[in-house]
Design a protein around this motif. Structure first.
Motif, mmCIF file in Angstrom:
data_model
loop_
_atom_site.group_PDB
_atom_site.id
_atom_site.type_symbol
_atom_site.label_atom_id
_atom_site.label_comp_id
_atom_site.label_asym_id
_atom_site.label_seq_id
_atom_site.Cartn_x
_atom_site.Cartn_y
_atom_site.Cartn_z
ATOM 1 N N ASP A 1 9.125 5.495 8.019
ATOM 2 C CA ASP A 1 9.678 5.294 9.353
ATOM 3 C C ASP A 1 10.853 4.382 9.158
ATOM 4 O O ASP A 1 10.254 3.027 9.045
ATOM 5 C CB ASP A 1 8.640 5.098 10.275
ATOM 6 N N LYS B 1 0.926 -1.223 -0.011
ATOM 7 C CA LYS B 1 0.179 0.141 -0.093
ATOM 8 C C LYS B 1 0.907 1.249 -0.059
ATOM 9 O O LYS B 1 1.849 1.241 0.448
ATOM 10 C CB LYS B 1 -0.929 -0.066 1.163
ATOM 11 N N PRO B 2 0.293 2.279 -0.662
ATOM 12 C CA PRO B 2 1.076 3.553 -0.706
ATOM 13 C C PRO B 2 1.832 4.054 0.881
ATOM 14 O O PRO B 2 0.801 3.841 1.828
ATOM 15 C CB PRO B 2 0.282 4.437 -1.221
ATOM 16 N N LEU B 3 2.700 4.449 1.110
ATOM 17 C CA LEU B 3 3.380 5.078 2.374
ATOM 18 C C LEU B 3 2.971 6.394 2.420
ATOM 19 O O LEU B 3 3.693 7.218 1.557
ATOM 20 C CB LEU B 3 4.739 4.625 2.378
ATOM 21 N N GLN B 4 2.514 6.812 3.562
ATOM 22 C CA GLN B 4 2.303 8.117 3.855
ATOM 23 C C GLN B 4 3.499 8.817 4.324
ATOM 24 O O GLN B 4 3.713 10.027 4.011
ATOM 25 C CB GLN B 4 1.008 8.464 4.859
ATOM 26 N N PHE B 5 4.504 8.214 4.999
ATOM 27 C CA PHE B 5 5.692 8.596 5.353
ATOM 28 C C PHE B 5 6.555 7.298 5.500
ATOM 29 O O PHE B 5 6.103 6.432 5.695
ATOM 30 C CB PHE B 5 5.561 9.480 6.618
#
Length: 364
Positions: A78, A72-76
């Motif tokens: 880490d 899934k697309p990563l929002q940020f």
């Protein structure tokens, strides 16, 4: 000159076309630089931290895996998370990671064909046919002097979908084309004919660009849908055994041929079996396709309790060989296939199968 990551991707996409991937899937380059040179390649099932770390220690340039690193697309990003730590490790060692997942499941010669072949099935057909995107042919007639402008328009800038137009294309000179002028006069012109094929997602931006170009130049173009021939692609396979056997014999034979320590089965051990369906990985979602295909036994992984009850009630058979066992066999097959392709292309590449993976489940 060493081939680049992009060059290797072109070969992989010819083996497992991205268009065959399921809509929810994320296939292709997960991490890396498409333009970076490649000398050493590893093939593995999973991009786990252990596999990626070992690849980095072995100075591998490209890791090819079946399962995606990023679903899934990563929002940020880490670096403390499992995903983030793997991406950080790969980036620091300039390791590119590429995935061929459900497209490799569906492709001819892909995982399901290999699994069915190992079991001893013949006359293979897809259990669930691939939903290939609709393709269109665009035929452009234009003055010869417009050739370079049209070529740049179609093939150099990315389309609005973020992809360059790829696929079959041809450029054919047509001498003496009859051009009808509004005044009714006829003039013979030196023109070219350009043909390209695009998928549905690229059709709108391409025709929009052509329409804008057409308003300022004397070109004509036609668009028509293409009927794709049956490629024999899709998730799972259905095939026949050389001779009918009982269910218990089939299960033991599969265990031996796949070198399994264990498997699970549900159904009457004496059930006569001639036709078998298989699905690599998790096959529970294809149970309805199994019931409709006329096979007596379904072989897959990650099958559930109620799946077994449904099959049992239908007087059919179910064999769960496990997710790992149903897919890991592609690692050696893909390694050998890529080695042969690069040898034929006279590319000096070192392609090896990762040998440190094992099934995460242990049976006591």
């Amino acid at each position: 000159m060493d081939p680049t990551v992009c060059d290797i991707i072109d070969v992989l996409n010819s083996i497992a076309p991205p268009a065959l991937a399921e809509e929810w899937d994320n296939v292709g380059l997960q991490v890396g630089d498409p333009g970076r040179p490649v000398k050493n390649i590893w093939v593995a099932l999973d991009p786990t931290y252990q596999v990626v770390n070992a690849a980095c220690q072995q100075n591998i340039d490209l890791l090819i895996t079946h399962h995606p690193l990023i679903f899934k697309p990563l929002q940020f990003l880490d670096f403390r998370t499992p995903e983030g730590s793997i991406i950080d490790l790969a980036a620091r060692h300039h390791l590119s990671i590429f995935t061929a997942h459900t497209n490799l499941d569906s492709a001819r010669g892909g995982i399901n064909d290999v699994l069915a072949g190992r079991i001893g099935l013949y006359d293979l057909k897809p259990l669930a046919r691939a939903k290939e995107p609709q393709r269109f042919k665009i035929v452009i007639h234009a003055p010869r002097e417009a050739e370079q402008q049209i070529t740049r328009l179609l093939f150099q800038p990315p389309t609005e979908t973020g992809q360059q137009i790829k696929g079959a294309s041809s450029l054919m000179p047509v001498n003496g084309i009859v051009a009808h002028r509004p005044t009714g006069t006829i003039l013979y012109e030196d023109q070219i004919r350009i043909e390209i094929e695009v998928v549905t997602g690229d059709l709108a931006p391409v025709t929009k660009a052509l329409a804008e170009f057409q308003s300022e130049n004397q070109i004509r173009y036609d668009v028509g849908p293409l009927i794709a021939p049956d490629q024999g692609t899709g998730i799972g396979r259905v095939g026949t055994l050389e001779s009918a056997v009982d269910f218990k014999f089939l299960a033991r034979n599969i265990k031996k041929k796949l070198n399994l320590r264990h498997l699970k089965l549900a159904g009457d051990p004496e059930l006569p079996v001639k036709k078998v369906a298989v699905c690599s990985g998790s096959g529970a979602s294809l149970l309805a396709d199994f019931f409709a295909c006329g096979a007596q036994v379904f072989v897959s992984g990650d099958l559930r309790y109620h799946d077994a009850r449904d099959v049992e009630a239908s007087n059919l058979g179910l064999i769960d060989i496990g997710h790992f066992a149903s897919e890991h066999l592609i690692v050696s097959v893909l390694t050998e296939r890529l080695s042969d392709i690069f040898a034929d292309l006279k590319k000096n590449l070192n392609v090896k199968a990762c040998d440190i993976e094992k099934d995460p489940f242990t049976v006591l």
